[in-house]
Design a protein around this motif. Sequence first.
Motif, PDB file in Angstrom:
ATOM      1  N   VAL A 462       0.856  -1.187   0.000  1.00 30.02           N
ATOM      2  CA  VAL A 462       0.000   0.000   0.000  1.00 30.02           C
ATOM      3  C   VAL A 462       0.895   1.240   0.000  1.00 30.02           C
ATOM      4  O   VAL A 462       2.070   1.183   0.379  1.00 30.02           O
ATOM      5  N   VAL A 463       0.295   2.349  -0.411  1.00 30.93           N
ATOM      6  CA  VAL A 463       0.986   3.638  -0.344  1.00 30.93           C
ATOM      7  C   VAL A 463       0.059   4.604   0.388  1.00 30.93           C
ATOM      8  O   VAL A 463      -1.144   4.636   0.140  1.00 30.93           O
ATOM      9  N   MET A 464       0.620   5.378   1.314  1.00 30.02           N
ATOM     10  CA  MET A 464      -0.186   6.273   2.146  1.00 30.02           C
ATOM     11  C   MET A 464       0.528   7.598   2.334  1.00 30.02           C
ATOM     12  O   MET A 464       1.745   7.658   2.513  1.00 30.02           O
ATOM     13  N   ASP A 465      -0.249   8.658   2.330  1.00 28.64           N
ATOM     14  CA  ASP A 465       0.244  10.016   2.542  1.00 28.64           C
ATOM     15  C   ASP A 465       0.340  10.282   4.045  1.00 28.64           C
ATOM     16  O   ASP A 465      -0.660  10.277   4.754  1.00 28.64           O
ATOM     17  N   LEU A 466       1.558  10.521   4.540  1.00 33.22           N
ATOM     18  CA  LEU A 466       1.780  10.852   5.952  1.00 33.22           C
ATOM     19  C   LEU A 466       2.475  12.208   6.099  1.00 33.22           C
ATOM     20  O   LEU A 466       3.177  12.456   7.081  1.00 33.22           O
ATOM     21  N   SER A 467       2.257  13.092   5.142  1.00 35.17           N
ATOM     22  CA  SER A 467       2.943  14.383   5.133  1.00 35.17           C
ATOM     23  C   SER A 467       2.689  15.249   6.361  1.00 35.17           C
ATOM     24  O   SER A 467       3.542  16.073   6.705  1.00 35.17           O
ATOM     25  N   PRO A 468       1.530  15.153   7.063  1.00 28.76           N
ATOM     26  CA  PRO A 468       1.343  16.011   8.235  1.00 28.76           C
ATOM     27  C   PRO A 468       2.313  15.763   9.377  1.00 28.76           C
ATOM     28  O   PRO A 468       2.378  16.575  10.307  1.00 28.76           O
ATOM     29  N   LEU A 469       3.053  14.649   9.358  1.00 26.96           N
ATOM     30  CA  LEU A 469       4.073  14.475  10.385  1.00 26.96           C
ATOM     31  C   LEU A 469       4.970  15.704  10.420  1.00 26.96           C
ATOM     32  O   LEU A 469       5.401  16.210   9.385  1.00 26.96           O
ATOM     33  N   ARG A 470       5.254  16.196  11.622  1.00 26.63           N
ATOM     34  CA  ARG A 470       6.045  17.425  11.758  1.00 26.63           C
ATOM     35  C   ARG A 470       7.533  17.096  11.719  1.00 26.63           C
ATOM     36  O   ARG A 470       8.011  16.233  12.461  1.00 26.63           O
TER      37      ARG A 470
END
Length: 796
Positions: A462-470
């Motif tokens: 799977v591929v997932m967007d985790l960009s909100p991690l600071r």
Amino acid sequence: MISATSAPKLRVREPGLPRFAPGVEHYRVLGGGAVILHLFAGDRVEVIDREGRQPCEVAAFAPGTAGSGAKPDLAALGLTAKQDSPGINRLLRGEIGSDDWLAGPQVAAGLRKRGIPLGVDKVARLLDGDTRPGDKVSLRAERDVDVIFHAAGPGPNGDMLVDGDNPPTDLSVMVHRATIVPAASVPLPPELGDLVAEYRVDARTARSYEVREGQYIQIIDVQGRECSDFVCFDARQLQDGRERGLDLTTTRTLTGQLYPGPGLASKYFDLDMQPLCEVIRDTVGRHDSFGLACTPRFYEDAGYPGHVSCSENFNNQLDGYGLARRPGWHAINLFYNTGVNAANAIFLDDPWSRPGDYVLLRAMKDLVCASSACPDDIDATNAWNPTDIHVRVYAAHNTFSRAVAYRMSAEAEPRLTRETAFHQRTSALTRQFTEYRGFWLPNRFNNAGPQAEYWAAREKAVVMDLSPLRKFEVLGPDAEDLLQIACTRNIRRLAEGQVVYTAMCYPHGGMVDDGTVFRLGAERFRWIGGDEFGGKWLRDLAEERGLKQVWVKSATDQLHNLAVQGPKSRDILKEIVWTPPARPRVDEIQWFHFTIGRIGGYNGIPVLVSRTGYSGELGYEVFCHPKDGVAVWDAIWAEGQKHGMLPLGLEALDMLRIEAGLVFANYEFNDQTDPYEAGIGFTVAAKGNEEFVGREAILKRKENPRHVLVGLEIDGAEVCGHGSCVHVGRAQIGVVTSGCRSPVLNKNIALCRIDPAYAAIGTEVEIGRLDGQQKRYPARVVRFPFYDPDKLKPRS
């Protein structure tokens, strides 16, 4: 503050009050962005470096008018043009875009109005070199002047490199006006787009107006802490003699919120279940969508007969549209801080809204509207002081992002919800997004759904967007010392190219956050956590400990990331990521290590790839600059299709991480739980790090724990989620922190914070529903992680 001895004297903190004295204005310049301000003769300006090592470029122009061409005038500020500014020239040409209210389109619109040219030869540069957080430069305007302040980034494009550089970070601009205007004349926020009309609603009055389908309605709290009731009616129905206005019971039913609660619905409906308007933006988050506009009876029953009310004001304003007078009107009570307590009684408290806060609606039909500036001065509804409301109507051709305002802390400036670098691709696969810490992330994807996404992670990829991690760059000779003090792990043992999972704690032992530390070099580290406050915590700690040679620089807007997880993740990434001979290949990266390479060969897109994840499977995270986000997604997606890859949303991720026993902020841990209580005691290097904040308190709490985290298997078909009470007999002995139906185990499971006396494997407990007593589900304490407890999968 960090320690009790250094804490300032406490004072009453009140919501919604102006943060600065009259005549003082504050503007946030986003890293890589800009603001444009008009200064009058005698105005004084302070430009403040908030995080250190952040230069400010300045261009100034004599005031002009659109089309006339303003002339450069840095001399008005006592400055001299010395160097080129690619960033300001990109801004002037309209190449820098952002939906944030302090950059992008609004700056460009301001430039057009002022007649500022599309380029400038030279600019002044302030705050150059190794500046410290809080360093500032003062300027004074000798005459009226339009000024651009730009937080310049490194290099010609202002972009940070993925392997750690000096990211562009925020500046503050404080304007001290030579002439102080009265509070009633406080400036409104900039216009959002092309206006059709605007109206001032004076304190204690109401105003009716008409809006065409597709147009936008911006309702602004001018001075803060002022309730504004809003009503609207289908204009075409009114022409036919039928009243079809807001109906809050219908709205709650159709939006699935049968019980009232604070906040706004996404859409508002009439009795015929037809949508009248939808919410596009909300910068406050606290409103009342279940009460009437204030009525004459409300004031009469409180002992104030004859007191003006919003309902009577609406009666007078809407009388001309043929609407029958009413004793009370269904309304959206904007900026009204009410809620429903545990006894289902409505209560009110001080309003949250601040000067310039607003709600932006879009008309879904031709509407007859009315807005009030509530006259209530007998309780906290308007902070005992009714003030004005301002309404703007924008043309339908405008485009506004959907957003709410995110604040890192009560004192922080708000930022509107933004899209990640991968939103263009994820939004083509689903419309089900949720706001997560200031970003939009997908909940689930079309067609497949959470179950299929889950099984793809367990069996394929799977591929997932985790960009909100600071992300924060921790740079300088004192960087290692700072992280050794801040983190529970022994950071001194961390090798270059290695990652470690750790916690940061307060002096009393409660957790600030969990996250990972990357070591990119001898004096270069990267902290990645869930909370934006982590960066401020590190900077405050450095200041308290006298660590002068360390800089903590926010890099979230310069590094977005995808998680590629599942048994096939290595096969996918090894085919598309090129690494130089001095770096390990993707298939050579060990667990909790990283490499730096490129997608597309030697001249391809720079990426950092770490062997980390949040799924309990073999997995990686791929970090890139946002400008490369679409290309990175496309490369991973194209190769992933050969291996059955699916996109993963938050719903499926929650199942994966609960099965794997992975903790989540404000569920398994918060500032009242220490790492042992949160189930991550393995992150505490008690014998290897005698320096970290909270060590003494954590070890004392370990000896006498109040709670421990355990796993539960639950009988029954109902999922018992966060907050469900756990009992032995009548007494509550724990609380469920997270729960789900485990697809791989085919049973309901939960993580539970429980009294140590009941934490032994096999202990029988019950999970309470309803009032905790009438309905119970048998459960037993089991080993966790539930799935792959020895973590053989991610190590594989």
